[in-house]
Design a protein around this motif. Structure first.
Motif, PDB file in Angstrom:
ATOM      1  N   VAL A 156       0.890  -1.157   0.026  1.00 11.69           N
ATOM      2  CA  VAL A 156       0.070  -0.002  -0.091  1.00 11.69           C
ATOM      3  C   VAL A 156       0.946   1.245   0.113  1.00 11.69           C
ATOM      4  O   VAL A 156       0.761   2.217  -0.746  1.00 11.69           O
ATOM      5  CB  VAL A 156      -0.963  -0.223   0.974  1.00 11.69           C
ATOM      6  CG1 VAL A 156      -1.502   1.532   1.273  1.00 11.69           C
ATOM      7  CG2 VAL A 156      -1.934  -1.058   1.295  1.00 11.69           C
ATOM      8  N   TRP A 157       1.968   1.241   0.902  1.00 14.22           N
ATOM      9  CA  TRP A 157       2.817   2.299   0.819  1.00 14.22           C
ATOM     10  C   TRP A 157       3.498   2.657  -0.505  1.00 14.22           C
ATOM     11  O   TRP A 157       3.484   3.796  -0.801  1.00 14.22           O
ATOM     12  CB  TRP A 157       3.747   2.358   2.041  1.00 14.22           C
ATOM     13  CG  TRP A 157       4.908   3.280   1.772  1.00 14.22           C
ATOM     14  CD1 TRP A 157       4.761   4.589   2.573  1.00 14.22           C
ATOM     15  CD2 TRP A 157       6.071   3.054   1.286  1.00 14.22           C
ATOM     16  NE1 TRP A 157       5.737   5.175   2.240  1.00 14.22           N
ATOM     17  CE2 TRP A 157       6.862   4.569   1.928  1.00 14.22           C
ATOM     18  CE3 TRP A 157       6.792   2.206   0.609  1.00 14.22           C
ATOM     19  CZ2 TRP A 157       8.034   4.847   1.191  1.00 14.22           C
ATOM     20  CZ3 TRP A 157       8.313   2.570   0.073  1.00 14.22           C
ATOM     21  CH2 TRP A 157       8.687   3.866   0.552  1.00 14.22           C
ATOM     22  N   LEU A 158       4.104   1.561  -1.111  1.00 13.57           N
ATOM     23  CA  LEU A 158       4.778   1.550  -2.161  1.00 13.57           C
ATOM     24  C   LEU A 158       3.946   2.040  -3.344  1.00 13.57           C
ATOM     25  O   LEU A 158       4.230   3.142  -4.260  1.00 13.57           O
ATOM     26  CB  LEU A 158       5.316   0.365  -2.758  1.00 13.57           C
ATOM     27  CG  LEU A 158       6.521   0.211  -4.057  1.00 13.57           C
ATOM     28  CD1 LEU A 158       7.236   1.231  -3.856  1.00 13.57           C
ATOM     29  CD2 LEU A 158       6.695  -0.844  -4.196  1.00 13.57           C
ATOM     30  N   ALA A 159       2.516   1.404  -3.427  1.00 12.42           N
ATOM     31  CA  ALA A 159       1.667   2.030  -4.453  1.00 12.42           C
ATOM     32  C   ALA A 159       1.309   3.486  -4.442  1.00 12.42           C
ATOM     33  O   ALA A 159       1.265   4.382  -5.498  1.00 12.42           O
ATOM     34  CB  ALA A 159       0.293   1.383  -4.327  1.00 12.42           C
ATOM     35  N   HIS A 160       1.026   4.020  -3.260  1.00 10.69           N
ATOM     36  CA  HIS A 160       0.709   5.360  -2.872  1.00 10.69           C
ATOM     37  C   HIS A 160       2.093   6.199  -3.434  1.00 10.69           C
ATOM     38  O   HIS A 160       2.007   7.241  -4.178  1.00 10.69           O
ATOM     39  CB  HIS A 160       0.571   5.641  -1.602  1.00 10.69           C
ATOM     40  CG  HIS A 160       0.851   7.165  -1.041  1.00 10.69           C
ATOM     41  ND1 HIS A 160      -0.155   8.201  -1.455  1.00 10.69           N
ATOM     42  CD2 HIS A 160       1.808   7.743  -0.202  1.00 10.69           C
ATOM     43  CE1 HIS A 160       0.306   9.271  -0.962  1.00 10.69           C
ATOM     44  NE2 HIS A 160       1.617   9.003  -0.084  1.00 10.69           N
ATOM     45  N   ARG A 161       3.418   5.778  -3.001  1.00  9.60           N
ATOM     46  CA  ARG A 161       4.591   6.798  -3.611  1.00  9.60           C
ATOM     47  C   ARG A 161       4.664   6.631  -5.089  1.00  9.60           C
ATOM     48  O   ARG A 161       5.077   7.621  -5.684  1.00  9.60           O
ATOM     49  CB  ARG A 161       5.711   6.170  -2.765  1.00  9.60           C
ATOM     50  CG  ARG A 161       5.632   6.243  -1.224  1.00  9.60           C
ATOM     51  CD  ARG A 161       5.364   7.794  -0.824  1.00  9.60           C
ATOM     52  NE  ARG A 161       6.404   8.724  -1.074  1.00  9.60           N
ATOM     53  CZ  ARG A 161       6.394   9.885  -1.286  1.00  9.60           C
ATOM     54  NH1 ARG A 161       5.048  10.436  -1.134  1.00  9.60           N
ATOM     55  NH2 ARG A 161       7.243  10.446  -1.879  1.00  9.60           N
ATOM     56  N   CYS A 162       4.668   5.363  -5.568  1.00  9.62           N
ATOM     57  CA  CYS A 162       4.428   5.412  -7.123  1.00  9.62           C
ATOM     58  C   CYS A 162       3.545   6.296  -7.865  1.00  9.62           C
ATOM     59  O   CYS A 162       4.041   6.881  -8.684  1.00  9.62           O
ATOM     60  CB  CYS A 162       4.288   3.844  -7.385  1.00  9.62           C
ATOM     61  SG  CYS A 162       5.802   2.781  -7.137  1.00  9.62           S
ATOM     62  N   GLU A 163       2.358   6.280  -7.134  1.00  6.76           N
ATOM     63  CA  GLU A 163       1.319   7.047  -8.041  1.00  6.76           C
ATOM     64  C   GLU A 163       1.545   8.433  -7.734  1.00  6.76           C
ATOM     65  O   GLU A 163       1.174   9.105  -8.666  1.00  6.76           O
ATOM     66  CB  GLU A 163      -0.042   6.777  -7.334  1.00  6.76           C
ATOM     67  CG  GLU A 163      -1.127   7.369  -7.666  1.00  6.76           C
ATOM     68  CD  GLU A 163      -2.566   7.382  -7.181  1.00  6.76           C
ATOM     69  OE1 GLU A 163      -3.499   7.729  -7.569  1.00  6.76           O
ATOM     70  OE2 GLU A 163      -2.491   6.921  -5.897  1.00  6.76           O
ATOM     71  N   SER A 164       2.457   9.207  -7.022  1.00  2.00           N
ATOM     72  CA  SER A 164       2.602  10.413  -6.750  1.00  2.00           C
ATOM     73  C   SER A 164       3.625  10.783  -7.934  1.00  2.00           C
ATOM     74  O   SER A 164       3.432  11.849  -8.390  1.00  2.00           O
ATOM     75  CB  SER A 164       3.222  10.565  -5.426  1.00  2.00           C
ATOM     76  OG  SER A 164       4.760  10.328  -5.347  1.00  2.00           O
ATOM     77  N   SER A 165       4.646   9.957  -8.374  1.00  2.00           N
ATOM     78  CA  SER A 165       5.219  10.172  -9.619  1.00  2.00           C
ATOM     79  C   SER A 165       4.487   9.633 -10.879  1.00  2.00           C
ATOM     80  O   SER A 165       4.674  10.639 -11.685  1.00  2.00           O
ATOM     81  CB  SER A 165       6.527   9.409  -9.553  1.00  2.00           C
ATOM     82  OG  SER A 165       7.219   9.656  -8.145  1.00  2.00           O
TER      83      SER A 165
END
Length: 235
Positions: A156-165
């Protein structure tokens, strides 16, 4: 009496990151930058640009124009540029995720891009090299490491951070090249499944575990409304 040696806290905190990147460089020794990233604290700024600043300054549009000028098909040029940017954000992060169950931060304000003499992307870097792991990992408690409570929290954390970029890259590609959101996010899915397939084989780790981690990240992205694997609404 010699003076005591002072250990630089920044360098100490980067040791876990540097060792992880050494393992990723070893996956393809003839092309060591394919999956690894750089610590920006160790880099000069020549040919480097922060992703957040580059989007605002029109660097993605410039990359697309250069590729479109050299290719007969503008749609293919758009996909080539998008694929390179997607790999910089998520393909490299997934390499560490599927092989070791760990992740760095590919967020918009943290990721830097390096270009070669022709303006193509050949490397990526991070301002903050903190590595996220799951509680109980052998690195839990080491400097430069943050432990999350479970694997699901990591996805969930990695998906959130990838989406920001990726979200702003997608908007830039739509603006300058007319690349549809659905095709862009399909390319994201292809990048994840590709890394989840090839990296475990290169790293001699479990292909089943790697595939499962890749699918878990795809699901976490889907749950954010992103059509990376199946038809779903684009926000």
């Amino acid at each position: 009496m010699p003076e005591p040696v002072t250990v630089c806290p920044l360098r100490d905190s980067q040791l876990v990151f540097e060792r992880a990147c050494a393992r990723l460089r070893a996956l393809q020794p003839e092309h060591p930058r394919v999956y690894a990233v750089a610590a920006m604290a160790d880099q000069g700024k020549r040919r480097w640009w922060r992703l957040r600043d580059g989007i605002r300054e029109g660097r993605i549009e410039l990359m697309y124009r250069r590729h479109a000028a050299e290719m007969t098909n503008s749609e293919i040029a758009a996909e080539v540029v998008a694929t390179a940017l997607i790999h910089a954000v998520v393909g490299r992060a997934v390499a560490l995720l599927v092989s070791e169950g760990r992740a760095w931060d590919p967020g918009l304000e943290n990721l830097w891009i390096h270009t070669d003499n022709d303006g193509g992307i050949d490397w990526a870097g991070l301002a903050d090299t903190t590595v996220r792991v799951v509680e109980g990992d052998g690195l839990d408690g080491e400097p430069g490491v943050v432990a999350l409570p479970c694997e699901q929290a990591l996805y969930v954390w990695l998906a959130h951070r990838c989406e920001s970029s990726l979200g702003l890259i997608q908007q830039a590609m739509a603006r300058c090249a007319g690349l549809s959101a659905r095709r862009f996010w399909a390319l994201v899915g292809e990048s994840i499944t590709g890394a989840a397939t090839y990296v475990p084989a290169l790293a001699n780790t479990s292909s089943a575990v790697g595939a499962g981690r890749g699918q878990a990240l795809l699901l976490a992205l889907e749950e954010r409304g992103l059509p990376v694997r199946r038809a779903c609404a684009v926000r």
